[in-house]
Scaffold this motif. Structure first.
Motif, PDB file in Angstrom:
ATOM      1  N   THR A   7     -30.883  35.259 -90.988  1.00 58.59           N
ATOM      2  CA  THR A   7     -30.236  36.521 -91.331  1.00 58.59           C
ATOM      3  C   THR A   7     -30.412  36.778 -92.821  1.00 58.59           C
ATOM      4  O   THR A   7     -31.009  35.968 -93.546  1.00 58.59           O
ATOM      5  CB  THR A   7     -28.746  36.511 -90.940  1.00 58.59           C
ATOM      6  OG1 THR A   7     -28.178  37.794 -91.186  1.00 58.59           O
ATOM      7  CG2 THR A   7     -27.970  35.466 -91.729  1.00 58.59           C
ATOM      8  N   ARG A  14     -35.395  39.438 -92.915  1.00 58.44           N
ATOM      9  CA  ARG A  14     -34.889  38.366 -92.050  1.00 58.44           C
ATOM     10  C   ARG A  14     -35.761  38.196 -90.800  1.00 58.44           C
ATOM     11  O   ARG A  14     -35.960  37.074 -90.332  1.00 58.44           O
ATOM     12  CB  ARG A  14     -33.447  38.646 -91.654  1.00 58.44           C
ATOM     13  CG  ARG A  14     -33.253  39.868 -90.803  1.00 58.44           C
ATOM     14  CD  ARG A  14     -31.790  40.173 -90.520  1.00 58.44           C
ATOM     15  NE  ARG A  14     -31.647  41.222 -89.530  1.00 58.44           N
ATOM     16  CZ  ARG A  14     -31.792  42.516 -89.769  1.00 58.44           C
ATOM     17  NH1 ARG A  14     -32.077  42.911 -91.002  1.00 58.44           N
ATOM     18  NH2 ARG A  14     -31.656  43.403 -88.803  1.00 58.44           N
ATOM     19  N   GLN A 103     -24.724  43.394 -79.660  1.00 64.37           N
ATOM     20  CA  GLN A 103     -24.169  42.070 -79.937  1.00 64.37           C
ATOM     21  C   GLN A 103     -23.970  41.277 -78.646  1.00 64.37           C
ATOM     22  O   GLN A 103     -24.280  40.080 -78.581  1.00 64.37           O
ATOM     23  CB  GLN A 103     -22.843  42.196 -80.691  1.00 64.37           C
ATOM     24  CG  GLN A 103     -22.977  42.671 -82.121  1.00 64.37           C
ATOM     25  CD  GLN A 103     -23.053  44.177 -82.243  1.00 64.37           C
ATOM     26  OE1 GLN A 103     -23.284  44.878 -81.264  1.00 64.37           O
ATOM     27  NE2 GLN A 103     -22.858  44.682 -83.457  1.00 64.37           N
ATOM     28  N   LEU A 130     -31.168  37.221 -86.297  1.00 60.44           N
ATOM     29  CA  LEU A 130     -29.833  37.800 -86.187  1.00 60.44           C
ATOM     30  C   LEU A 130     -29.767  39.157 -86.896  1.00 60.44           C
ATOM     31  O   LEU A 130     -30.670  39.504 -87.669  1.00 60.44           O
ATOM     32  CB  LEU A 130     -28.803  36.851 -86.806  1.00 60.44           C
ATOM     33  CG  LEU A 130     -28.590  35.506 -86.110  1.00 60.44           C
ATOM     34  CD1 LEU A 130     -27.558  34.687 -86.878  1.00 60.44           C
ATOM     35  CD2 LEU A 130     -28.142  35.687 -84.661  1.00 60.44           C
ATOM     36  N   ALA A 136     -23.987  39.415 -88.821  1.00 61.73           N
ATOM     37  CA  ALA A 136     -24.426  38.170 -88.197  1.00 61.73           C
ATOM     38  C   ALA A 136     -23.320  37.114 -88.215  1.00 61.73           C
ATOM     39  O   ALA A 136     -23.079  36.428 -87.211  1.00 61.73           O
ATOM     40  CB  ALA A 136     -25.667  37.633 -88.915  1.00 61.73           C
TER      41      ALA A 136
END
Length: 397
Positions: A7, A14, A103, A130, A136
């Motif tokens: 992340t 990322r 999520q 993430l 995250a």
């Protein structure tokens, strides 16, 4: 299985870090699965593991498809309840995913990798891209929080009455709708438990990507606090898009000097506990496996894996009877600011808020017979003072 979660601040690279880490792991001989929600240039991706190299598979998360599948399955399982109230069914084509579905889709994918149908594929390393940093860290805390909600909303003792429901249904002449609810909760709790175990596993670490500069400084300060609060451990900080230090162009030289000042700070603050890797700016966004290899991101080292033990510790001085008159529960929170800290005790739990992060922590057994008498944040350590309750502690003869 070695798990590496990547992340960083939004736009810091990322996803590139995740892909470079996965390729490095596979090149080192590890059978690797890369999970991402975003497309990665140069890598094929489907909703099932797709081969990239002999040792690397890649899977993309389709949150929309997951949302539609979950809601359709829920309608099927709750068909008795829906028919009872005369509710109309929704077709998959008319469903639009709601906020938060991304999520939940990621948690579902982690379950498939950790304990689901992909867990038997023989992967040695799991690399997960993430969401941005703050989201995250909140996501990694979500399984623990959701399981707590399920326990509060559907306590185990209430499920003992399930054996009576068939009898009650016959007497009432209508189906009892609660059975499917408890069964669904039990399935979700099992999935969340598997993801929580993956996050808390000693072979799971976090990798951070950040572009050197003032904006990343504050984000990483916040990240250190969140990592400590949730008991997570980072194994690498990647300084992404590092410019050449000795450019003849004054404009580039000024930018490079600003980056160098930031990098010196990061090396002093994070290393040696968390190494800082400088990934060079390629002059373009990485688009091929060769571009990713040019970043020289190190492969995960099995020897570096390992989740730290519970970061809390207890301090106390003995009183006149040999029993401590006051105990102090200590938690390191590097980077925390007093004005952003909020602490509430409710029963056997502490409700702790630090900046954007929130965690509910069960009080250590030795402190449950005490009352909170104060708290202070000093030198990056939160110290919560507990005073013994004489009515709850055994008397010394």
């Amino acid at each position: 299985m070695r798990t590496v979660l990547t992340t960083g601040p939004g736009g810091a690279g990322r996803t590139t870090l995740a892909a470079a880490t996965a390729l490095a792991a596979a090149a080192g001989g590890s059978r690797t699965l890369l999970v991402s929600a975003e497309p990665i240039p140069g890598l094929p991706g489907g909703t099932e593991p797709t081969a990239v190299t002999d040792r690397l598979d890649h899977v993309r998360i389709d949150s929309g498809a997951h949302f539609r599948a979950e809601l359709t399955d829920l309608q099927e399982r709750a068909s008795g309840v829906l028919d009872l109230v005369g509710a109309g069914r929704l077709d998959g084509e008319e469903l639009t995913e709601l906020p938060g579905s991304a999520q939940l889709a990621l948690l579902h994918t982690l379950h498939r990798a950790a304990a689901g149908d992909w867990s038997t594929a023989g992967y040695d390393t799991l690399v997960v891209d993430l969401p941005p940093l703050t989201e995250a860290l909140a996501l990694l805390a979500l399984p623990e929080q959701l399981r707590r909600y399920l326990r509060r909303l559907l306590p185990a003792e209430r499920q003992a009455a399930r054996a009576l429901r068939p009898v009650l249904a016959q007497l009432a002449g209508v189906p009892m709708p609660a059975q499917w609810l408890y069964e669904a909760a039990a399935r979700k709790d099992a999935e969340l438990a598997a993801v929580q175990a993956l996050v808390e596993d000693s072979a799971t670490t976090l990798r951070l990507a950040a572009e050197p500069g003032p904006a990343a400084e504050e984000a990483l300060r916040t990240a250190r606090t969140g990592l400590a609060l949730y008991g997570l451990r980072a194994d690498l900080l990647v300084a992404n898009r590092v410019l050449p230090r000795h450019s003849p162009d004054p404009w580039f030289a000024a930018l490079a000097a600003e980056q160098e000042k930031c990098l010196s700070h990061w090396h002093a603050e994070w290393a040696p506990g968390i190494p800082v890797h400088e990934a060079p700016h390629l002059g373009r966004d990485p688009r091929t496996a060769d571009d990713l290899a040019a970043l020289a991101v190190p492969a995960p080292d099995e020897r570096e894996a390992g989740r730290a033990e519970d970061p809390w510790w207890i301090e106390g001085e003995p009183g006149e009877s040999g029993t401590p008159a006051e105990l102090t529960w200590c938690l390191p929170l590097p980077g925390a600011v007093k004005e952003e800290l909020r602490l509430v005790r409710r029963g056997d739990e502490l409700l702790l808020t630090v900046g954007p992060f929130h965690r509910i922590i069960r009080v250590a057994s030795a402190l449950r017979r005490c009352t909170v008498s104060g708290a202070a944040l000093t030198d990056g350590v939160l110290r919560v003072r507990f005073t013994l309750d004489p009515g709850l502690w055994p008397r010394t003869p």
